[in-house]
Write a protein that holds these residues in place. Structure first.
Motif, PDB file in Angstrom:
ATOM      1  N   ARG A  35      -3.599   4.423 -15.409  1.00 23.20           N
ATOM      2  CA  ARG A  35      -2.214   4.807 -15.718  1.00 23.20           C
ATOM      3  C   ARG A  35      -1.219   4.065 -14.825  1.00 23.20           C
ATOM      4  NH1 ARG A  35      -3.255  10.143 -15.305  1.00 23.20           N
ATOM      5  NH2 ARG A  35      -2.039  10.497 -13.414  1.00 23.20           N
ATOM      6  N   LYS A  36      -1.574   3.967 -13.558  1.00 22.59           N
ATOM      7  CA  LYS A  36      -0.639   3.357 -12.606  1.00 22.59           C
ATOM      8  C   LYS A  36      -0.668   1.829 -12.698  1.00 22.59           C
ATOM      9  CE  LYS A  36       0.309   7.185  -9.983  1.00 22.59           C
ATOM     10  NZ  LYS A  36       1.589   7.664  -9.475  1.00 22.59           N
ATOM     11  N   GLY A  37      -1.815   1.247 -13.061  1.00 22.80           N
ATOM     12  CA  GLY A  37      -1.902  -0.217 -13.192  1.00 22.80           C
ATOM     13  C   GLY A  37      -2.047  -0.951 -11.873  1.00 22.80           C
TER      14      GLY A  37
ATOM     15  N   VAL B 114       0.864  -1.188   0.000  1.00 19.75           N
ATOM     16  CA  VAL B 114       0.000   0.000   0.000  1.00 19.75           C
ATOM     17  C   VAL B 114       0.895   1.230   0.000  1.00 19.75           C
ATOM     18  CG1 VAL B 114      -1.816   1.281   1.183  1.00 19.75           C
ATOM     19  CG2 VAL B 114      -1.827  -1.212   1.264  1.00 19.75           C
ATOM     20  N   MET B 115       0.807   1.992  -1.076  1.00 16.06           N
ATOM     21  CA  MET B 115       1.651   3.186  -1.204  1.00 16.06           C
ATOM     22  C   MET B 115       0.878   4.407  -0.706  1.00 16.06           C
ATOM     23  SD  MET B 115       4.726   2.598  -2.421  1.00 16.06           S
ATOM     24  CE  MET B 115       5.168   4.248  -2.950  1.00 16.06           C
ATOM     25  N   ALA B 116       0.957   4.625   0.613  1.00 17.95           N
ATOM     26  CA  ALA B 116       0.256   5.782   1.186  1.00 17.95           C
ATOM     27  C   ALA B 116       1.147   7.014   1.226  1.00 17.95           C
ATOM     28  CB  ALA B 116      -0.229   5.436   2.594  1.00 17.95           C
ATOM     29  N   ALA B 117       2.433   6.844   0.927  1.00 18.01           N
ATOM     30  CA  ALA B 117       3.369   7.976   1.023  1.00 18.01           C
ATOM     31  C   ALA B 117       3.123   8.992  -0.081  1.00 18.01           C
ATOM     32  CB  ALA B 117       4.807   7.471   0.933  1.00 18.01           C
ATOM     33  N   ALA B 118       3.421  10.238   0.241  1.00 16.57           N
ATOM     34  CA  ALA B 118       3.436  11.293  -0.772  1.00 16.57           C
ATOM     35  C   ALA B 118       4.868  11.332  -1.323  1.00 16.57           C
ATOM     36  CB  ALA B 118       3.057  12.628  -0.147  1.00 16.57           C
TER      37      ALA B 118
HETATM   38  N1  CTP Z   1       3.785   7.497  -6.180  1.00 21.39           N
HETATM   39  C1  CTP Z   1       4.881   6.693  -6.393  1.00 21.39           C
HETATM   40  N2  CTP Z   1       6.017   7.196  -6.942  1.00 21.39           N
HETATM   41  C2  CTP Z   1       6.086   8.479  -7.330  1.00 21.39           C
HETATM   42  C3  CTP Z   1       4.961   9.315  -7.137  1.00 21.39           C
HETATM   43  C4  CTP Z   1       3.828   8.798  -6.563  1.00 21.39           C
HETATM   44  O1  CTP Z   1       4.817   5.516  -6.051  1.00 21.39           O
HETATM   45  N3  CTP Z   1       7.190   8.930  -7.862  1.00 21.39           N
HETATM   46  C5  CTP Z   1       2.561   6.935  -5.622  1.00 21.39           C
HETATM   47  C6  CTP Z   1       2.120   7.501  -4.297  1.00 21.39           C
HETATM   48  O2  CTP Z   1       2.675   6.821  -3.200  1.00 21.39           O
HETATM   49  C7  CTP Z   1       0.629   7.347  -4.356  1.00 21.39           C
HETATM   50  C8  CTP Z   1       0.316   7.568  -5.810  1.00 21.39           C
HETATM   51  O3  CTP Z   1       1.505   7.211  -6.499  1.00 21.39           O
HETATM   52  O4  CTP Z   1       0.215   6.046  -4.021  1.00 21.39           O
HETATM   53  C9  CTP Z   1      -0.012   9.016  -6.015  1.00 21.39           C
HETATM   54  O5  CTP Z   1      -0.055   9.327  -7.284  1.00 21.39           O
HETATM   55  P1  CTP Z   1       0.724  10.630  -7.773  1.00 21.39           P
HETATM   56  O6  CTP Z   1       1.874  10.164  -8.569  1.00 21.39           O
HETATM   57  O7  CTP Z   1       0.994  11.587  -6.681  1.00 21.39           O
HETATM   58  O8  CTP Z   1      -0.234  11.263  -8.648  1.00 21.39           O
HETATM   59  P2  CTP Z   1       0.334  11.935  -9.890  1.00 21.39           P
HETATM   60  O9  CTP Z   1       0.732  10.882 -10.840  1.00 21.39           O
HETATM   61  O10 CTP Z   1       1.388  12.874  -9.367  1.00 21.39           O
HETATM   62  O11 CTP Z   1      -0.829  12.627 -10.446  1.00 21.39           O
HETATM   63  P3  CTP Z   1      -1.000  14.125 -10.606  1.00 21.39           P
HETATM   64  O12 CTP Z   1       0.275  14.774 -10.196  1.00 21.39           O
HETATM   65  O13 CTP Z   1      -1.312  14.208 -12.013  1.00 21.39           O
HETATM   66  O14 CTP Z   1      -2.133  14.377  -9.656  1.00 21.39           O
END
Ligand code: CTP
Length: 403
Positions: free
Chosen positions: A344-346, A273-277
């Motif tokens: 997009r993320k899959g 679970v990727m809850a991190a920002a």
């Molecule tokens: N995430 C990740 N790796 C990154 C950026 C985000 O794994 N380099 C993960 C976060 O942990 C979260 C999800 O992706 O679970 C959040 O999506 P995010 O990438 O922040 O959304 P964006 O693709 O940035 O969409 P947007 O900026 O268009 O809102």
């Protein structure tokens, strides 16, 4: 906690960490629980009966030969809503695993039909000994919740796994178990990885680009997974919160560190679970020395893209059947953006937070819609981050391959 006071039996083993359990007891009583403390006879060498009686407001006994007409060795266990054993010593775990019952606590463990939470505490050698590990596995296989001890300073100068987690954290876990009852342990034997907090991308030795994530939601996910008996790896980026009881915490700073730690932990994980920002960009150059304000006109910061960990994991699936969950904070056109992001993320599940003035970052409450790749949509009303975490785990559990 409802109108009826939950009945908690607090079993105390003969470990020095018994002194920390006074604080745990206080938390239970202040939360409205009716607590019967049942120490072993040797536990009273560390903290005496008077302390337990004063803090719990109830009498304390250690043996089965006191108060015989009341049959306390059967009554206490049968009436309890929850039994918590802290500190659970190696000896107590052994006796519990093999059904030995010569005192009031071990009798209570045999008669209890409610959830039992053990919080072990002992020296690293004793914890790692195959005898202890086998006993823990046996207890877990029968549905008991055994919280992995924390790592850190032990009684002497030594350090390692064996420390009793912070009382506040044991209390949180116990409350989760109390609320969910015996259905709690549905992640037994599963390894889950949770990322939490916000990454920092260094500009120079003292400055970074960061974000406002505090890690509260990720920590709630870790805590609830422990209460459901998962083995939890928590990859924490710059979080100033106490380690959740029972989770293995890996501290990271940047998105690159987080990627390495998550991919490593995900190799044998059942769920991530990727809850991190995670920062989407980082400065193209990190200066080795502090940037000075010598120039009147500051130099622009050139940024380069970070790898998307969630997308990479979802494409690679390090373990077959792994369930992968992402988070998305959206400010506008929430659902349409989120559906596109899920594709997009899959990933399998996407927890979508509408970010407002009073929600998401740094608040104890959260609200979300969870979108699943298989079409399911679940709305989670505003409530504690722990409740949201439990709904996420419910959805994850339903998607895990059968064993
Ligand atoms: N995430 C990740 N790796 C990154 C950026 C985000 O794994 N380099 C993960 C976060 O942990 C979260 C999800 O992706 O679970 C959040 O999506 P995010 O990438 O922040 O959304 P964006 O693709 O940035 O969409 P947007 O900026 O268009 O809102």
């Amino acid at each position: 906690m409802g109108d009826v006071r939950p009945r908690v039996v607090l079993g105390v083993g003969a470990g020095i960490a018994a002194y920390k359990v006074c604080e745990l007891l206080r938390r239970f009583t202040e939360g409205g629980a009716d607590v019967r403390v049942v120490p072993t006879a040797d536990a009273l060498r560390f903290v005496g009966a008077a302390t337990w009686e004063a803090l719990s407001g109830n009498p304390v006994a250690t043996g089965v030969w006191e108060d015989v007409p009341e049959v306390p060795h059967v009554r206490l266990g049968k009436q309890a809503d929850l039994v918590v054993v802290a500190p659970a010593t190696a000896d107590l775990l052994a006796r519990a695993a093999h059904g030995l019952a010569h005192d009031l606590l071990t009798n209570t463990l045999l008669t209890a039909r409610c959830p039992i939470v053990y919080a072990p505490s002992m020296h690293t050698e004793m914890w790692e000994h195959p005898a202890t590990q086998d006993n823990v596995a046996l207890l877990r296989s029968r549905g008991a919740i055994v919280i992995d001890p924390a790592s850190g300073r032990l009684t002497g100068a030594d350090t390692g796994p064996g420390r009793l987690p912070e009382p506040a954290e044991i209390h949180e876990t116990a409350l989760r178990v109390l609320r969910r009852g015996t259905a709690a342990a549905d992640l037994t034997g599963r390894h889950v990885v949770v990322s939490a907090g916000g990454t920092r991308e260094a500009l120079d030795p003292v400055r970074f680009l960061g974000n406002r994530s505090t890690g509260l939601q990720g920590y709630a996910l870790a805590r609830t997974a422990v209460a459901r008996e998962a083995k939890v790896t928590l990859v924490a980026a710059n979080v100033a919160l106490p380690d959740p009881a029972g989770a293995r915490v890996v501290d990271v700073v940047s998105a690159a560190d987080m990627r390495a730690a998550v991919l490593e932990a995900a190799r044998d994980a059942d769920a991530v679970v990727m809850a991190a920002a995670v920062a989407d960009f980082r400065p193209a150059h990190r200066q080795d020395t502090k940037i000075k304000k010598t120039d009147a006109k500051p130099a622009p910061i050139e940024l380069v893209k970070n790898p998307d960990i969630l997308a990479e994991l979802s494409a690679e699936r390090p373990r077959p059947g792994q369930v992968i969950t992402g988070f998305a904070a959206e400010t506008d056109d929430v659902l349409a953006n989120a559906r596109a992001k899920l594709r997009r993320k899959g990933c399998d599940l996407l927890v979508v937070n509408p970010v407002g003035e009073t929600l998401a970052f740094g608040t104890p409450d959260n609200q979300a819609v969870v979108l699943a790749a298989d079409g399911e949509t679940v709305e989670i009303p505003r409530g504690p981050k722990e409740d949201l975490a439990d709904v996420v785990w419910d959805l994850v559990v339903r998607r895990l391959p059968a064993r």
